[in-house]
Write an enzyme that holds these catalytic residues in place. Structure first.
Site, PDB file in Angstrom:
ATOM      1  CG  ASP A  58       0.910   0.133  -3.646  1.00  0.00           C
ATOM      2  OD1 ASP A  58       0.515  -0.916  -3.112  1.00  0.00           O
ATOM      3  OD2 ASP A  58       2.102   0.347  -3.926  1.00  0.00           O
ATOM      4  CG  HIS A  67       2.506  -5.634  -2.182  1.00  0.00           C
ATOM      5  ND1 HIS A  67       3.614  -5.158  -1.527  1.00  0.00           N
ATOM      6  CD2 HIS A  67       2.005  -4.585  -2.875  1.00  0.00           C
ATOM      7  CE1 HIS A  67       3.766  -3.866  -1.790  1.00  0.00           C
ATOM      8  NE2 HIS A  67       2.801  -3.490  -2.608  1.00  0.00           N
ATOM      9  NE  ARG A 100      10.761  -1.051  -1.075  1.00  0.00           N
ATOM     10  CZ  ARG A 100      10.042  -1.125  -2.195  1.00  0.00           C
ATOM     11  NH1 ARG A 100       9.060  -0.274  -2.398  1.00  0.00           N
ATOM     12  NH2 ARG A 100      10.274  -2.055  -3.082  1.00  0.00           N
ATOM     13  CG  ASP A 153       6.965   1.469   1.778  1.00  0.00           C
ATOM     14  OD1 ASP A 153       7.497   0.438   1.313  1.00  0.00           O
ATOM     15  OD2 ASP A 153       5.730   1.633   1.830  1.00  0.00           O
ATOM     16  CD1 TRP A 213      -1.558  -2.086   2.466  1.00  0.00           C
ATOM     17  CD2 TRP A 213      -2.860  -1.651   0.697  1.00  0.00           C
ATOM     18  NE1 TRP A 213      -2.516  -3.072   2.376  1.00  0.00           N
ATOM     19  CE2 TRP A 213      -3.319  -2.828   1.294  1.00  0.00           C
ATOM     20  CE3 TRP A 213      -3.527  -1.185  -0.444  1.00  0.00           C
ATOM     21  CZ2 TRP A 213      -4.424  -3.543   0.805  1.00  0.00           C
ATOM     22  CZ3 TRP A 213      -4.616  -1.898  -0.934  1.00  0.00           C
ATOM     23  CH2 TRP A 213      -5.048  -3.051  -0.312  1.00  0.00           C
ATOM     24  CG  HIS A 224       1.694   0.768   4.726  1.00  0.00           C
ATOM     25  ND1 HIS A 224       1.812  -0.557   5.079  1.00  0.00           N
ATOM     26  CD2 HIS A 224       2.142   0.863   3.454  1.00  0.00           C
ATOM     27  CE1 HIS A 224       2.331  -1.230   4.064  1.00  0.00           C
ATOM     28  NE2 HIS A 224       2.532  -0.395   3.063  1.00  0.00           N
ATOM     29  CG  HIS A 284       5.685  -1.547   5.876  1.00  0.00           C
ATOM     30  ND1 HIS A 284       5.312  -0.260   5.523  1.00  0.00           N
ATOM     31  CD2 HIS A 284       5.995  -2.174   4.713  1.00  0.00           C
ATOM     32  CE1 HIS A 284       5.395  -0.128   4.213  1.00  0.00           C
ATOM     33  NE2 HIS A 284       5.813  -1.281   3.683  1.00  0.00           N
ATOM     34  CG  ASP A 315       3.552  -3.653   1.788  1.00  0.00           C
ATOM     35  OD1 ASP A 315       2.717  -2.817   1.395  1.00  0.00           O
ATOM     36  OD2 ASP A 315       4.775  -3.414   1.864  1.00  0.00           O
ATOM     37  CG  HIS A 329       2.183  -2.075  -7.507  1.00  0.00           C
ATOM     38  ND1 HIS A 329       2.238  -3.389  -7.118  1.00  0.00           N
ATOM     39  CD2 HIS A 329       2.476  -1.352  -6.397  1.00  0.00           C
ATOM     40  CE1 HIS A 329       2.576  -3.454  -5.839  1.00  0.00           C
ATOM     41  NE2 HIS A 329       2.723  -2.216  -5.376  1.00  0.00           N
ATOM     42  CG  HIS A 358       8.329  -3.856   1.024  1.00  0.00           C
ATOM     43  ND1 HIS A 358       7.805  -2.807   1.752  1.00  0.00           N
ATOM     44  CD2 HIS A 358       9.672  -3.833   1.237  1.00  0.00           C
ATOM     45  CE1 HIS A 358       8.783  -2.157   2.365  1.00  0.00           C
ATOM     46  NE2 HIS A 358       9.934  -2.763   2.073  1.00  0.00           N
TER      47      HIS A 358
HETATM   48  N1  DCM Z   1       6.443  -4.529  -5.831  1.00  0.00           N
HETATM   49  C1  DCM Z   1       5.715  -5.710  -5.805  1.00  0.00           C
HETATM   50  N2  DCM Z   1       6.147  -6.780  -6.480  1.00  0.00           N
HETATM   51  C2  DCM Z   1       7.286  -6.740  -7.192  1.00  0.00           C
HETATM   52  C3  DCM Z   1       8.043  -5.546  -7.244  1.00  0.00           C
HETATM   53  C4  DCM Z   1       7.588  -4.441  -6.545  1.00  0.00           C
HETATM   54  O1  DCM Z   1       4.665  -5.764  -5.153  1.00  0.00           O
HETATM   55  N3  DCM Z   1       7.707  -7.822  -7.823  1.00  0.00           N
HETATM   56  C5  DCM Z   1       5.937  -3.362  -5.112  1.00  0.00           C
HETATM   57  C6  DCM Z   1       6.827  -2.754  -4.091  1.00  0.00           C
HETATM   58  C7  DCM Z   1       6.383  -1.312  -4.130  1.00  0.00           C
HETATM   59  C8  DCM Z   1       6.009  -1.074  -5.568  1.00  0.00           C
HETATM   60  O2  DCM Z   1       5.698  -2.375  -6.087  1.00  0.00           O
HETATM   61  O3  DCM Z   1       5.206  -1.137  -3.338  1.00  0.00           O
HETATM   62  C9  DCM Z   1       7.064  -0.388  -6.404  1.00  0.00           C
HETATM   63  O4  DCM Z   1       8.223  -1.163  -6.337  1.00  0.00           O
HETATM   64  P1  DCM Z   1       9.596  -0.699  -7.015  1.00  0.00           P
HETATM   65  O5  DCM Z   1       9.801   0.691  -6.518  1.00  0.00           O
HETATM   66  O6  DCM Z   1      10.608  -1.689  -6.493  1.00  0.00           O
HETATM   67  O7  DCM Z   1       9.368  -0.769  -8.465  1.00  0.00           O
HETATM   68 ZN    ZN Z   2       5.872  -1.756   1.543  1.00  0.00          ZN
HETATM   69 ZN    ZN Z   3       2.851  -1.590  -3.354  1.00  0.00          ZN
END
Ligand code: DCM
Ligand code: ZN
Ligand code: ZN
Ligand code: DCM
Ligand code: DCM
Length: 273
Positions: free
Chosen positions: A154, A127, A48, A45, A1, A6, A117, A121, A150, A60
């Site tokens: 989110d 996710h 990370r 977040d 999210w 969150h 957190h 998620d 996404h 996540h």
């Molecule tokens: N994310 C996900 N699954 C993935 C890669 C990323 O759920 N395989 C999520 C994590 C973050 C968002 O997507 O909430 C953006 O990730 P990023 O900034 O790593 O692209």
């Molecule tokens: Zn997260």
């Molecule tokens: Zn996300």
């Protein structure tokens, strides 16, 4: 999210945890206000993408290698990356650190912040999905804005649901959390939450518990996130009929995450020697 989701999950959990959990965590997190959970809900977040926090970036989510909408499903051995880990293994690891009273307090405070957190998620359906990196690679529009799928799940759906948060996620999250708390206690979620939302919650088996949450959210990828498949959704406008079906799912997943986070924290704190 996103941050708003969150924060809302954390405020819901604050409404359900026991008094002893509240005072224990207020002391551990050094915050004696009602915001002691919400105030740390987005911390994971914020670290990370830092150098020292990089190792947590895969914690996540879990990339289920399924095939929506034909087949949904999560398999721990298949989908949780052996080196990088996933949200399920992370929940187990940080739950056990929070339970370990021999660790220094700062480590246990950090573990609490990760648990707060990641329970959020794991309830975001995307996710628990591999396709296009959890939908990040799928371009769509939402009320005319160009976004990825996404981000829509989110952030955009929840913010539209509450009528916009106008850059104040804490007061708006608190208000939404209080509304959802009433729905859980005596409204539209009362029967279901009491009967089934804590089924499968077992503090002696965090992997099985987190997997039950992941499997449930992942099933929604087939029914509500990609009902016609990944190829069909690219370029679509999602602020209309799609939103009408998605919004109740986001609302219930946020409510479930907050309710389950409270139960999980209660089990952890009650289990301390
Ligand atoms: N994310 C996900 N699954 C993935 C890669 C990323 O759920 N395989 C999520 C994590 C973050 C968002 O997507 O909430 C953006 O990730 P990023 O900034 O790593 O692209
Ligand atoms: Zn997260
Ligand atoms: Zn996300
Ligand atoms: N914290 C800690 N040790 C630190 C910094 C923070 O244990 N060196 C814990 C307790 C704080 C919580 O994290 O209440 C939030 O920290 P911060 O205010 O730095 O975000
Ligand atoms: N933190 C921690 N232990 C430390 C240093 C930091 O747990 N020794 C965590 C808690 C804080 C977050 O990192 O919320 C950011 O720390 P800071 O505010 O010190 O940058």
């Amino acid at each position: 999210w996103g941050g708003f989701g969150h924060i809302t999950v954390a405020y819901i959990a604050s409404n359900f945890v026991s008094d002893s959990t509240t005072s224990y965590l207020q002391t551990l997190l050094r915050n004696d206000t009602g915001d002691y959970l919400a105030g740390v809900a987005t911390w994971a977040d914020s670290i990370r993408y830092t150098k020292w926090g990089r190792f947590t970036s895969g914690f996540h989510f879990i990339d289920a290698h399924d095939n929506p909408p034909t087949y949904c499903g999560v398999d721990y051995d298949r989908d949780c990356k052996k080196e990088a880990g996933c949200v399920v293994s992370a929940l187990q690891n940080y739950t056990s650190q929070l339970l370990d009273t021999e660790l220094p307090l700062w480590r246990r405070a950090q573990a609490a912040k990760f648990v707060i957190h990641f329970v959020g998620d794991i309830h975001q359906p995307l996710h628990t999905e591999d396709v296009a990196r959890g939908g990040n690679g799928i371009r769509v529009t939402f009320d005319g804005r160009e976004l990825n799928l996404h981000h829509v799940w989110d952030t955009s759906i929840a913010e539209k649901l509450v009528g916009g948060i106008r850059r104040k996620p804490y007061p708006f999250g608190k208000r939404w959390a209080d509304e959802l708390t009433e729905e859980i206690k005596s409204g539209k979620y009362a029967a279901e939450s009491k009967a089934g939302w804590l089924k499968g919650t077992n503090i002696t088996d965090p992997i099985a518990t987190a997997m039950s949450w992941a499997v449930e959210g992942n099933a929604l990828v087939c029914t509500h996130v990609l009902p016609e498949g990944a190829d069909a959704i690219g370029g679509q406008e999602l602020g209309g009929a799609y939103y009408d079906k998605a919004a109740p799912v986001v609302e219930e997943q946020v409510a479930k995450a907050g309710y389950r986070l409270a139960a999980w924290l209660d089990l952890i704190i009650a289990g301390l020697k």
